[in-house]
Design a protein around this motif. Sequence first.
Motif, PDB file in Angstrom:
ATOM      1  N   GLU A  90     -45.472  94.666  26.265  1.00 38.21           N
ATOM      2  CA  GLU A  90     -46.202  93.958  25.223  1.00 38.21           C
ATOM      3  C   GLU A  90     -45.270  93.168  24.303  1.00 38.21           C
ATOM      4  N   LYS A  91     -44.094  93.708  24.063  1.00 36.65           N
ATOM      5  CA  LYS A  91     -43.160  93.107  23.119  1.00 36.65           C
ATOM      6  C   LYS A  91     -42.276  92.079  23.808  1.00 36.65           C
ATOM      7  N   ASN A  92     -42.008  90.993  23.099  1.00 37.36           N
ATOM      8  CA  ASN A  92     -41.043  90.013  23.593  1.00 37.36           C
ATOM      9  C   ASN A  92     -39.690  90.360  22.973  1.00 37.36           C
ATOM     10  N   TYR A  93     -38.799  90.900  23.789  1.00 38.39           N
ATOM     11  CA  TYR A  93     -37.546  91.445  23.256  1.00 38.39           C
ATOM     12  C   TYR A  93     -36.537  90.358  22.886  1.00 38.39           C
ATOM     13  N   ILE A  94     -36.610  89.217  23.538  1.00 42.26           N
ATOM     14  CA  ILE A  94     -35.741  88.107  23.138  1.00 42.26           C
ATOM     15  C   ILE A  94     -36.130  87.637  21.745  1.00 42.26           C
ATOM     16  N   ASN A  95     -37.432  87.506  21.511  1.00 39.52           N
ATOM     17  CA  ASN A  95     -37.907  87.101  20.189  1.00 39.52           C
ATOM     18  C   ASN A  95     -37.575  88.132  19.120  1.00 39.52           C
TER      19      ASN A  95
END
Length: 436
Positions: free
Chosen positions: A131-136
Amino acid sequence: MASTSPLSQAAESFAASPAASGTSGVTTRDPRLDFYRGIAMFIILFAHTPGNFFTSWIPARWGFSDATEIFVFCSGMASAIAFGRTFDRAGWLLGTARVAYRVWQVYWAHICMFFTIAMMVAWWDSFGIFEKNYINSLNLVPIFEGRTGSTTGIVTTTADNLIGIFSLTYVPNYFDILPMYMAILVMMPVVMALSRVNLWLTAAVIATVWLFAQRGLLSWLGAEHLWLSLPAEPWSERHWFFNPFGWQLIFFTGFAFMRGWIPAPPVKTWLIAVAAVIVVANIPLSNIGVRAVNQEWFGAFDGNPVIEWRVANKPFIDKSGFGLLRYVHFLALAYLAWVAAGVGGHRLMSSGGSALSDAWGKLVKIVMKVGQQSLAVFVFSMVFARIAGFTMDQIGRETGTVVMVNFVGVAALVAVAYFVGWIKGTPWKPAKGAAA
């Protein structure tokens, strides 16, 4: 200031040790330096782990200063030991060369840490199932896709930002401690040169540089255009979060204490009382104070006077430029910790043969080992903190889970410290006197 001294007593004892001279044997170190730096390493791990409720109760929540001050102050003390003797024995040029070598080591540690974490978050995002965008989450999109400044209109490509990473003109917030440390190390030869002229001149230069890093104070004086800082990204006006021109004050305070330029403060009841009052007086104005008002622990208030006070006095508690009240709070806390440890740190050492005493002695040795290998431990902790956060994103953040992940992290830092210490001991070399 005290008269110039080659090294303080603690530094002298270390300098005479085999570790300082590069020979094998038992290392003589000031246990207070390693112990408190080790404590800071654990706190830094907790603070950088996303969604970690441990951070609600770390020292930073109870006052203006935090583990960063401990780390930088102790690094200043350690630098006085590690580099000061080289300046004294080998001269300014070779002392500067040794500092440059250390900057080189820290630089590549920073670069490797950045790309390890960048690769890690890109890998997680590549699965497309989280669910999470880790780059962001770390604001690393510019290194992968470039960025156009929303206010400046400046366009940067991935290539531009790659250059920025290596030139330290692109410094994302999570990766700003080691660049700050490098910049301060670069100042050390200048400080050592000034110290040979006059210690008061040295103090005046350090204080003046700090003053010009205080953006809020300069703004009040109508001199914000004189603000000293370094750019953090080419497409905006953001600057390094940890301004080295401000943080050098706490570094060189530790440096000066260990060099003997500043005499050790006396252990006096009234000084202990003043330091304790400063520390306690910080609590109502700290994050805990904000929380107490918001959650009405002591009754309802009209608005939040603690937040209002913090906003009105932001220049004095500013973390980016190392505000004055952070300095005062840390010095008070450091004095109490110094008194608590006793002369030479003797109260940290176990005495007696009880099981409790033995357990305490083993615990202190473990914490000291972590403090002795602070660079390797710090770099590892920054990587592990992201792994810990990712893990808890998948398995949840129930109390037991968070406690377990934190304990695993602590154990991992200890393992890294002992491994690095073992490697530095060059175990592959034959023992002294043994046949080759």
